[in-house]
Design a protein around this motif. Structure first.
Motif, PDB file in Angstrom:
ATOM      1  N   VAL A 113     -61.609  10.193  81.957  1.00  0.00           N
ATOM      2  CA  VAL A 113     -62.477   9.807  81.010  1.00  0.00           C
ATOM      3  C   VAL A 113     -63.238  11.006  80.707  1.00  0.00           C
ATOM      4  O   VAL A 113     -63.947  11.488  81.416  1.00  0.00           O
ATOM      5  N   LEU A 114     -63.047  11.470  79.339  1.00  0.00           N
ATOM      6  CA  LEU A 114     -64.087  12.214  78.610  1.00  0.00           C
ATOM      7  C   LEU A 114     -64.939  11.753  77.428  1.00  0.00           C
ATOM      8  O   LEU A 114     -64.606  11.151  76.584  1.00  0.00           O
ATOM      9  N   ASP A 115     -66.147  11.963  77.620  1.00  0.00           N
ATOM     10  CA  ASP A 115     -67.189  11.222  76.928  1.00  0.00           C
ATOM     11  C   ASP A 115     -66.986   9.802  76.612  1.00  0.00           C
ATOM     12  O   ASP A 115     -66.721   9.505  75.405  1.00  0.00           O
ATOM     13  N   ASP A 116     -66.755   9.026  77.561  1.00  0.00           N
ATOM     14  CA  ASP A 116     -66.389   7.450  77.414  1.00  0.00           C
ATOM     15  C   ASP A 116     -65.011   7.296  76.761  1.00  0.00           C
ATOM     16  O   ASP A 116     -64.518   6.217  76.499  1.00  0.00           O
ATOM     17  N   VAL A 117     -64.223   8.170  76.476  1.00  0.00           N
ATOM     18  CA  VAL A 117     -62.944   7.956  76.033  1.00  0.00           C
ATOM     19  C   VAL A 117     -61.863   8.434  77.130  1.00  0.00           C
ATOM     20  O   VAL A 117     -61.910   9.628  77.506  1.00  0.00           O
ATOM     21  N   PRO A 118     -61.024   7.435  77.431  1.00  0.00           N
ATOM     22  CA  PRO A 118     -59.842   7.735  78.239  1.00  0.00           C
ATOM     23  C   PRO A 118     -58.992   9.057  77.748  1.00  0.00           C
ATOM     24  O   PRO A 118     -58.920   8.990  76.573  1.00  0.00           O
ATOM     25  N   VAL A 119     -58.661  10.054  78.622  1.00  0.00           N
ATOM     26  CA  VAL A 119     -58.016  11.194  78.038  1.00  0.00           C
ATOM     27  C   VAL A 119     -56.878  11.033  77.256  1.00  0.00           C
ATOM     28  O   VAL A 119     -56.474  11.664  76.161  1.00  0.00           O
ATOM     29  N   HIS A 120     -56.225   9.908  77.457  1.00  0.00           N
ATOM     30  CA  HIS A 120     -55.009   9.570  76.838  1.00  0.00           C
ATOM     31  C   HIS A 120     -54.986   8.911  75.297  1.00  0.00           C
ATOM     32  O   HIS A 120     -54.122   8.951  74.734  1.00  0.00           O
ATOM     33  N   ASP A 121     -56.184   8.838  75.120  1.00  0.00           N
ATOM     34  CA  ASP A 121     -56.550   8.204  73.891  1.00  0.00           C
ATOM     35  C   ASP A 121     -56.916   9.489  73.004  1.00  0.00           C
ATOM     36  O   ASP A 121     -57.112   9.171  71.746  1.00  0.00           O
ATOM     37  N   LEU A 122     -57.144  10.416  73.314  1.00  0.00           N
ATOM     38  CA  LEU A 122     -57.611  11.626  72.643  1.00  0.00           C
ATOM     39  C   LEU A 122     -56.515  12.209  71.870  1.00  0.00           C
ATOM     40  O   LEU A 122     -55.169  12.204  72.338  1.00  0.00           O
ATOM     41  N   THR A 123     -56.631  12.842  70.858  1.00  0.00           N
ATOM     42  CA  THR A 123     -55.634  13.533  70.204  1.00  0.00           C
ATOM     43  C   THR A 123     -55.418  15.066  70.680  1.00  0.00           C
ATOM     44  O   THR A 123     -56.138  15.395  71.570  1.00  0.00           O
ATOM     45  N   ALA A 124     -54.150  15.597  70.613  1.00  0.00           N
ATOM     46  CA  ALA A 124     -54.024  16.783  71.308  1.00  0.00           C
ATOM     47  C   ALA A 124     -54.896  18.018  70.850  1.00  0.00           C
ATOM     48  O   ALA A 124     -55.402  18.770  71.757  1.00  0.00           O
ATOM     49  N   ALA A 125     -55.205  17.983  69.515  1.00  0.00           N
ATOM     50  CA  ALA A 125     -55.888  19.063  69.133  1.00  0.00           C
ATOM     51  C   ALA A 125     -57.411  18.811  69.763  1.00  0.00           C
ATOM     52  O   ALA A 125     -57.984  19.676  70.173  1.00  0.00           O
ATOM     53  N   SER A 126     -57.805  17.566  69.716  1.00  0.00           N
ATOM     54  CA  SER A 126     -59.178  17.160  70.098  1.00  0.00           C
ATOM     55  C   SER A 126     -59.379  17.915  71.660  1.00  0.00           C
ATOM     56  O   SER A 126     -60.329  18.254  72.211  1.00  0.00           O
ATOM     57  N   LEU A 127     -58.294  17.400  72.484  1.00  0.00           N
ATOM     58  CA  LEU A 127     -58.389  17.663  73.723  1.00  0.00           C
ATOM     59  C   LEU A 127     -58.183  19.080  73.921  1.00  0.00           C
ATOM     60  O   LEU A 127     -59.020  19.825  74.990  1.00  0.00           O
ATOM     61  N   ALA A 128     -57.463  20.125  73.177  1.00  0.00           N
ATOM     62  CA  ALA A 128     -57.403  21.342  73.465  1.00  0.00           C
ATOM     63  C   ALA A 128     -58.707  21.955  72.975  1.00  0.00           C
ATOM     64  O   ALA A 128     -59.256  22.865  73.561  1.00  0.00           O
ATOM     65  N   ARG A 129     -59.623  21.310  72.056  1.00  0.00           N
ATOM     66  CA  ARG A 129     -60.747  21.882  71.668  1.00  0.00           C
ATOM     67  C   ARG A 129     -61.837  21.556  72.603  1.00  0.00           C
ATOM     68  O   ARG A 129     -62.718  22.432  72.806  1.00  0.00           O
ATOM     69  N   THR A 130     -61.886  20.624  73.243  1.00  0.00           N
ATOM     70  CA  THR A 130     -63.070  20.195  74.245  1.00  0.00           C
ATOM     71  C   THR A 130     -63.018  20.703  75.495  1.00  0.00           C
ATOM     72  O   THR A 130     -63.908  21.213  75.920  1.00  0.00           O
ATOM     73  N   THR A 131     -61.628  20.794  75.850  1.00  0.00           N
ATOM     74  CA  THR A 131     -61.551  21.367  77.170  1.00  0.00           C
ATOM     75  C   THR A 131     -60.821  22.898  77.404  1.00  0.00           C
ATOM     76  O   THR A 131     -60.217  23.309  76.373  1.00  0.00           O
ATOM     77  N   ALA A 132     -60.897  23.441  78.467  1.00  0.00           N
ATOM     78  CA  ALA A 132     -60.376  24.834  78.637  1.00  0.00           C
ATOM     79  C   ALA A 132     -60.284  25.018  80.121  1.00  0.00           C
ATOM     80  O   ALA A 132     -61.152  24.854  80.808  1.00  0.00           O
ATOM     81  N   LEU A 133     -59.126  25.432  80.594  1.00  0.00           N
ATOM     82  CA  LEU A 133     -58.753  25.587  82.018  1.00  0.00           C
ATOM     83  C   LEU A 133     -58.687  27.119  82.184  1.00  0.00           C
ATOM     84  O   LEU A 133     -57.668  27.466  81.343  1.00  0.00           O
TER      85      LEU A 133
END
Lengths: 592, 587
Positions: A408-428
């Motif tokens: 979960v990222l910020d109370d939202v399960p990661v699979h509920d996030l859009t691809a763009a939002s996931l990419a902007r929020t995280t960096a590996l």
């Protein structure tokens, strides 16, 4: 695609591929067929002109020993006119066919590579790079090989019908020769394609295999060299080359049997026409001119009829290529993205809840992993080699999904996030840096919105990469070569670190990201991250105590399980495994 | 054909001697096959002149005889065709298979510098699609070209037999076309070369999208990769279409020649026949023959165009074969390294990449046999270059490297690679099991030896904990293992090779400290007797070395035992060590 699959329906499957191709490129196909039909009808016309010229001009002239200049001029004009029209036909046929083929290849190459980009890492791991290269290249090519002669073949079919019709109008007996000949040619082609199919499929499989071995071997060229194994690698490669060779020779043997027969049959037709024609001429049913026309027709039809053979002969290879392409296009397992977009500006929170994970059908590599990274905090993942740290890093930015449990990222399960939002929020930042064959600038910004030179430089500064980039011959514009071969390992790591920092992620995941960087540079990177890192929560895989000391919290893993969680000092005091791991160097020194 | 094309074919044939044997027999068979085709118009002529229009009325018996003889000729020709195709396929595929293998080997023999300057996708295409291009041409175009040439020759001869005047007319009518076709060949060669090059670029782009798939996904930047792929795919398509347009234009000129020839033959033939110089049958046969002459001209034009494509592929293969392996194996002229532990001598060695800045400058260094050295320095200081020169993956630009006083370039590779082994940071693994990857270095190793190696290095627990132990598959590039685990396998692989000089380039950078320390100790006990050079950022390695060599900006600035170097507080090493301590000790 397997050998056991009956090749009987290969013709049907091949025709379906052609149908799909025609539906995709109807305009180019039409141009090709119109050109080809024009060409074919002109061939028939030419035969008639030849016959008519012999019958109406040459025979009278030779009998009467004179000829009208006008009729000769007319003959010349007829031949030249037909020739000019035929050129138009050739242009239409060949450009139509060729453009159709190239457009289809381009279209499917785009489609296949789109799939490569959207299929998840787990799919990629199961497919060799060489095979994927071959799917996008030679398989796509093979799928549309029959397209080149297709309009010619379709035009020929039209031509053959026209020819048989004209034959019947001329003389029914001679027409029967045509009626017998053309279906025989077609039937032989069908039989041929059935026998050819498994051979072609095998050759195509071996092509992919050769490509895969070559790719792997060249990828590992350094190891091959340092171990002096060039000869053994060559032998390994030679095994597949020999199999490919044998497959192709077996294709050739069958073709050797088929081609000459196909070449000779129309000549047999001409002979039959001569024989029957002599008899019909004697009985007064036809004239010399008509006999010449008909035998000329068989001579000139012989070649175009082969076009049908080319299409049929290439169908098995086409089907083999097409099915391999389809396997990519229809592959499943995409990570479906949700539609929630996170738009906060503050550091993200990351939570792992009872996460289990295994690669494919393998054993579990993570068992019931639970921990969290509170907003703005730094959490260190520590554990022996192979304990599952990198897997957690991959799960955190959703490169893979867990078997069970939630992330979960910020109370939202990661699979509920859009691809763009996931990419902007995280960096590996991965352990092994991947650098694109591009400039330093593009490698840092990846052309993401709002990232210009200024952002690139500030990220490079944070990553302690600004000084060496300044010294590069063209600064930000320096091309780094394929996979960054012109940079040292530490330089590549810092470029990828800058890439991660450039867009100010709210969760930064560092997977042992400074392993190739020397201690002083690493210390500088860590201190700049600490001072500038206020915008991000950090999950860091680390061995060095300085890095671990930066963390507010340490998660200690052994064999895929969270063994202990706490502060560094706390774990050092309470967990022997942890203490042994992080104090290994000191102990080694004391014992030395 | 342009000169470049002929030169390529000549060079190609010279490098593929397998193509030559039996060539004469194959051509003879092709001529026999062609004879059958030419028999038909002769039969028509004979049938019309002496059968149908025979002086004493139609002679059916004669027609039957002519047809029967021609049928036999056709049958022989068909059999000849079968034998010819068979031979051609066997010979050409055998030759191309050998070419693939030879090119593959040659790419491995090229120096690291050459290998790096080529894109991997492009190297793969040299042994796959470029050779396929030649193969496909030989299977289809080659046969057609051979047959067409035969048909052209035979039909010209028969035309000459019927009427040399008309033959001359036909040749003149084709004259302009031949000139045009020749002109176009040069342009075609260029466009096809472009097609091959752009295929290579496209493969490079595809390879990157596959290898970099994870990064592309993590950053959500599929868009720019798509753009790059689309551009390379589109550029390839445009060049293919351009090549086709040129090829069709060239082909059409043959078509115009055909029209001219037919028209001229009929007009002139009729005029010639007015005074009995030609019979109806002869003129008819001639018209057939013109067709038999036109067809191969057209096919040959087409196939020559195809040939340009194949030649472009061939040239790309030859270009690789022409690259000199500049770091070459002296082989028979070389010597073996002297037996026993190896000492190292860098004599005034400098290195720079072509067109690049100096990476190593005036390195003069002696390393004793049996000792353990650590090379340290900032990233980009030249440490890896040092390792590559030491193992002769590259040759220095100036100066020389000697092992036990033997200059490296004079050492044959079989000796060098068996005695000197480097473990690079990215310990590449093949898509096989752990055991198979280790046997890569020592194929004859028994299972027990293998297990012993793991035990000796203190890695038995680790490998036993894997799902299938040593039989665990490592996946493509070893990706089923973690990076640290891959390094462990690579290290065992080098260990079983049992070299006298072991060069470790950051070989344990991704391994956890406890395992690293364990490995270090294990290596120390087993490396007695061999010379070890370890490049490391983790200064724990340096501490346990007999001597530390400090490299800065391409020069050796310090050397000596750890303790001595640390004593000089202002030295580069002392500063490196201080920050190392700070990182590993601070709590």
């Amino acid at each position: 695609m397997s050998h056991s699959r009956p090749s009987r329906d290969v013709l049907g499957r091949g025709l379906r591929v052609l149908g799909q191709a025609i539906r995709t490129e109807p305009r180019m196909f039409t141009i090709g067929v119109v050109g080809s039909s024009l060409f074919g009808l002109l061939i028939i016309a030419n035969s008639y002109v030849v016959g008519a010229v012999i019958g109406h001009v040459v025979v009278p002239a030779f009998t009467d020993h004179r000829v009208a200049t006008g009729s000769l001029a007319l003959v010349a004009a007829a031949f030249l006119g037909i020739s000019a029209l035929r050129v138009a036909g050739v242009f239409g046929r060949r450009l139509g066919a060729g453009f159709m083929q190239f457009r289809l290849q381009a279209r499917y190459r785009r489609a296949v590579t789109r799939r490569y980009l959207s299929l998840p890492p787990s799919w990629h791991q199961k497919h060799a790079t060489g095979t994927l290269l071959s799917n996008a290249n030679s398989d796509v090519e093979a799928a549309f090989v029959p397209i080149a002669p297709l309009p010619f073949a379709v035009g020929t079919i039209i031509m053959v019908f026209a020819a048989v019709l004209i034959l019947f109008l001329t003389d029914w007996v001679l027409a029967l020769v045509g009626v017998a000949l053309f279906p025989t040619l077609f039937g032989l082609n069908v039989i041929y394609s059935r026998y050819m199919s498994p051979r072609q499929i095998r050759a195509q499989q071996m092509r992919a295999k050769v490509s895969a071995v070559a790719h792997e071997s060249f990828d590992g060229a350094l190891v091959v060299k340092t171990m002096g194994r060039e000869e053994d690698e060559s032998q390994r490669f030679a095994v597949f080359v020999t199999e490919l060779r044998d497959a192709l020779i077996s294709v050739g043997r069958l073709r050797g049997l088929f081609d000459p027969v196909m070449d000779s049959l129309p000549s047999v037709g001409t002979l039959a026409v001569l024989l029957l024609g002599a008899w019909r001429l004697e009985s007064g049913a036809i004239s010399v001119g008509e006999l010449v026309t008909v035998s000329f027709l068989f001579t000139v039809l012989a070649f175009p009829v082969r076009a049908i053979g080319w299409v049929v002969a290439e169908l098995p290879r086409s089907v083999a290529g097409w099915e391999r392409v389809q396997a990519v296009l229809t592959a499943t397992g995409d990570l479906a993205y949700g539609n929630v977009a996170l738009d906060r500006k503050v550091p993200a929170t990351l939570t792992f809840e009872h996460v289990d994970f295994s690669y494919g059908d393998g054993p579990l590599v993570l068992h019931d992993v639970t921990f969290d990274v509170p907003a703005g905090r730094t959490v260190a993942l520590v554990g022996p080699t192979g304990s599952g740290k990198s897997t957690i890093a991959a799960l955190a930015i959703r490169l893979v999904d867990p078997d069970s449990g939630r992330i979960v990222l910020d109370d939202v399960p990661v699979h509920d996030l859009t691809a763009a939002s996931l990419a902007r929020t995280t960096a590996l930042v991965p352990q092994i840096p991947f650098v694109f064959d591009d400039t330093v600038r593009s490698n840092v910004t990846l052309d993401r919105d709002g990232l210009g030179d200024e952002e690139a430089w500030s990220a490079l500064r944070l990553a302690q990469a600004d000084r060496f980039v300044e010294k590069l011959p063209e600064g930000l514009d320096t091309a780094v070569g394929e996979r960054g071969t012109s940079l040292s390992g530490g330089q590549r790591q810092r470029i990828t670190l800058a890439r991660a920092l450039a867009d100010h992620p709210r969760l930064l995941v560092l997977d042992d990201a400074t392993s190739a960087v020397d201690p002083r540079v690493e210390a500088a990177i860590l201190s700049s991250l600490r001072s500038a890192g206020a915008g991000a929560s950090i999950l860091v895989v680390a061995y060095r105590r300085a890095t671990i000391a930066l963390a507010d919290q340490v998660v200690y893993l052994e064999q895929g399980k969270v063994v202990a969680t706490g502060t560094h000092a706390g774990l050092l005091a309470t967990n022997q495994g942890y203490a042994d791991l992080v104090t290994a160097y000191e102990k080694a020194e004391q014992n030395a | 054909m342009s000169d470049g094309t002929l030169a390529t074919v000549r060079r190609g044939l010279a490098l593929s001697p397998e193509l030559r044997p039996g060539m004469a027999g194959t051509i003879a068979l092709a001529l026999v096959q062609m004879g059958g085709r030419v028999a038909v118009p002769i039969a028509v002529q004979q049938g019309i002149d002496h059968g149908i229009r025979a002086a004493g009325g139609p002679d059916l018996g004669f027609v039957v005889k002519v047809v029967a003889i021609t049928f036999v000729a056709l049958t022989i020709s068909t059999i000849a065709g079968y034998l010819m195709t068979r031979r051609l396929f066997t010979v050409s595929e055998t030759a191309l298979g050998a070419l693939r293998s030879r090119t593959f080997r040659h790419i491995h023999d090229l120096s690291m510098l050459h290998q790096q300057s080529e894109r991997r996708g492009s190297m793969v295409s040299r042994v796959t699609s470029d050779v396929d291009q030649i193969s496909q041409f030989l299977q289809f175009g080659g046969v057609q070209l051979l047959l067409s040439s035969g048909q052209l020759l035979v039909s010209t001869l028969v035309m000459l037999f019927y009427s040399w005047q008309l033959t001359l007319v036909v040749l003149l009518a084709f004259g302009p076309s031949v000139v045009i076709i020749r002109l176009f060949q040069k342009r075609l060669a260029g466009t096809y070369r472009q097609v091959r090059e752009r295929t290579g670029v496209m493969l490079g782009a595809v390879a990157e999208s596959v290898v970099g798939a994870t990064v592309i996904r993590a950053y959500g930047v599929a868009g720019r990769t798509e753009e790059r792929l689309d551009t390379s795919i589109e550029r390839l398509r445009v060049s293919q279409q351009q090549a086709l347009r040129t090829s069709v234009t060239s082909f059409s000129s043959g078509e115009i020649g055909a029209g001219l020839a037919l028209a001229a033959v009929v007009v002139i033939g009729t005029l010639m026949g007015l005074d009995g110089g030609l019979t109806v049958g002869e003129l008819t046969a001639f018209l057939f023959l013109v067709t038999l002459f036109i067809q191969p001209v057209q096919i040959a034009t087409d196939m020559l165009n195809e040939a340009q494509n194949a030649v472009a592929g061939w040239r790309r293969v030859l270009d690789v074969l022409d690259l000199d392996p500049d770091v070459a194996d002296p082989d028979d002229q070389g010597v073996d390294l002297p037996a026993g532990p190896l000492s190292v001598h860098f004599r005034d060695v400098s290195f720079r990449y072509p067109d690049g800045p100096v990476v190593l400058a005036d390195v003069d260094l002696r390393l004793d046999a049996r000792k353990k050295y650590a090379v340290v320095g900032e990233t980009g200081s030249g440490k890896t270059t040092f390792a590559k020169l030491l193992t002769r993956l590259m040759d220095p630009a100036a100066g020389e490297v000697l092992l036990s006083d033997t200059p490296l370039p004079s050492v044959r590779f079989s000796s060098l690679r068996a005695r000197v082994v480097m473990v690079p940071q990215d310990g590449f693994l093949f898509d096989a099991t752990i055991a198979e990857n280790i046997r890569f270095a020592a194929p004859s190793l028994s299972d027990d030896d293998l297990a012993a190696a793991f035990t000796e290095l203190g890695l038995a627990d680790w490998v036993d904990g894997l799902p299938a132990g040593m039989e665990t598959p490592v996946g493509e590039r070893g990706e089923a293992l973690s990076v640290g685990e891959r390094q462990l396998v690579a290290l065992v692989r080098a260990y079983v090779a049992d070299p006298d000089l072991l060069v470790l380039d950051e070989a344990t950078s991704a391994v956890d400290p406890a395992t690293e320390v364990r490995l270090q100790r294990a290596l120390d006990t087993v490396t007695r007797g061999r010379t070890t050079v370890a490049i490391a950022h983790r200064l724990s390695t340096a501490q346990s070395a007999d001597e530390v060599i400090v490299v800065d900006a391409g020069r050796v600035v310090q050397r000596g035992p750890h303790a001595a170097l640390v004593a000089d507080e202002n030295s580069i090493y002392a500063k490196l060590y201080a920050s190392w301590l700070e990182q590993t000790r601070s709590t």
